[in-house]
Design a protein around this motif. Structure first.
Motif, short mmCIF file in Angstrom:
data_model
loop_
_atom_site.label_atom_id
_atom_site.label_comp_id
_atom_site.label_asym_id
_atom_site.label_seq_id
_atom_site.Cartn_x
_atom_site.Cartn_y
_atom_site.Cartn_z
N LEU A 112 0.81 -1.19 -0.17
CA LEU A 112 -0.11 0.15 -0.04
C LEU A 112 0.80 1.21 0.01
O LEU A 112 0.73 2.14 -0.60
N LYS A 113 1.79 1.35 0.78
CA LYS A 113 2.85 2.44 0.85
C LYS A 113 3.60 2.64 -0.45
O LYS A 113 3.84 3.66 -1.12
N LYS A 114 4.09 1.40 -0.93
CA LYS A 114 5.07 1.46 -2.25
C LYS A 114 4.06 2.04 -3.30
O LYS A 114 4.57 2.84 -4.12
N LEU A 115 2.97 1.73 -3.45
CA LEU A 115 1.93 2.20 -4.27
C LEU A 115 1.27 3.46 -4.21
O LEU A 115 0.56 4.13 -5.20
N GLY A 116 1.33 4.08 -3.05
CA GLY A 116 0.92 5.31 -2.59
C GLY A 116 -0.48 5.31 -2.27
O GLY A 116 -1.27 6.43 -2.32
N LEU A 117 -1.04 4.27 -1.74
CA LEU A 117 -2.29 4.10 -1.40
C LEU A 117 -2.64 4.28 0.12
O LEU A 117 -3.63 3.98 0.57
N LEU A 118 -1.37 4.38 1.15
CA LEU A 118 -1.63 4.51 2.51
C LEU A 118 -0.98 5.96 2.67
O LEU A 118 -0.06 6.02 2.79
N PRO A 119 -2.09 6.91 2.70
CA PRO A 119 -1.58 8.26 2.91
C PRO A 119 -0.79 8.45 4.30
O PRO A 119 -1.12 7.70 5.42
N ASP A 120 -0.10 9.38 4.43
CA ASP A 120 0.79 9.58 5.94
C ASP A 120 -0.13 10.23 6.93
O ASP A 120 0.24 9.94 8.03
N ASP A 121 -1.29 11.00 6.42
CA ASP A 121 -2.16 11.36 7.73
C ASP A 121 -3.09 10.54 8.11
O ASP A 121 -3.84 10.60 8.76
N HIS A 122 -3.09 9.15 7.77
CA HIS A 122 -3.91 8.17 8.31
C HIS A 122 -3.46 7.43 9.46
O HIS A 122 -2.29 6.83 8.96
N LYS A 123 -3.87 7.44 10.44
CA LYS A 123 -3.31 6.92 11.84
C LYS A 123 -4.05 5.77 12.23
O LYS A 123 -5.26 5.56 12.04
N LYS A 124 -3.35 4.73 12.81
CA LYS A 124 -3.98 3.40 13.16
C LYS A 124 -4.84 3.98 14.35
O LYS A 124 -4.40 4.50 15.43
N VAL A 125 -5.93 3.23 14.24
CA VAL A 125 -6.90 3.61 15.59
C VAL A 125 -7.44 2.19 16.17
O VAL A 125 -7.90 2.14 17.14
N TRP A 126 -7.19 1.07 15.37
CA TRP A 126 -7.74 -0.08 16.01
C TRP A 126 -7.25 -1.30 15.15
O TRP A 126 -6.89 -0.87 14.03
N SER A 127 -7.12 -2.34 15.71
CA SER A 127 -6.64 -3.57 15.07
C SER A 127 -7.14 -4.81 15.79
O SER A 127 -7.81 -4.65 16.99
N ALA A 128 -7.31 -5.96 14.87
CA ALA A 128 -7.93 -7.17 15.20
C ALA A 128 -7.11 -8.28 14.74
O ALA A 128 -6.61 -8.13 13.46
#
Length: 171
Positions: A131-147
């Motif tokens: 996602l990062k390599k393709l530019g699909l994970l913006p820097d301003d998106h922060k992790k808020v939860w995981s499962a």
């Protein structure tokens, strides 16, 4: 980000909302099926080649989940029919999707999708590098939860509980 995505990766034109919608389809394809993001990108480009997608188009009448299934299995496979209904129509069972295995899924939020609507990404952590390599994970998106979950559908069930959206039901 949109310019590099549209200009270098897509064989079709999209507006800013279309960019986010196509990104969601790519994540669905790579989360639900045994495809890398690069393979999903080829599938999306083949399916939408030379089209122009703008907010309000019929393209938005289906969910990213439905588009991913249609692109992967093909519309002529009637993927929306299940069990006895498939048998009644003489349709073969669809080949399985990604095999069950425990994975971590992450919810990231940030930026704006439309006025007043925050953008959200939900994906298996294994896709983070692509996602990062393709530019699909913006820097301003922060992790808020995981499962952790055995498959994407179970992860979506957990996400729906976390967000208070009711029960997740696969299309």
């Amino acid at each position: 980000m949109r310019e590099s995505f549209e200009g270098n990766l897509l064989s079709f034109r999209v507006d800013s909302e279309g960019f986010l919608y196509v990104r969601d389809i790519l994540i669905e394809l790579s989360s639900r099926f045994p495809l890398s993001l690069q393979e999903a990108l080829v599938l999306v480009n083949d399916h939408l080649r030379d089209q122009e997608i703008a907010l309000g188009d019929l393209f938005y009448h289906e969910t990213p989940e439905a588009w991913s299934k249609d692109m992967y299995w093909g519309h002529d496979q009637y993927w929306w029919k299940r069990g006895e209904e498939r048998q009644a129509f003489g349709l073969p069972e669809l080949k399985p999707v990604r095999p069950d295995r425990l994975e971590t899924y992450e919810l990231r939020e940030g930026g704006q999708r439309q006025e007043g609507v925050e953008d959200m990404l939900f994906f298996p952590v294994r896709l983070q590098g692509e996602l990062k390599k393709l530019g699909l994970l913006p820097d301003d998106h922060k992790k808020v939860w995981s499962a952790e979950a055995l498959n994407y559908n179970v992860a979506l069930e957990e996400l729906y509980k976390y967000k208070g959206w009711g029960k997740y039901s696969e299309e």
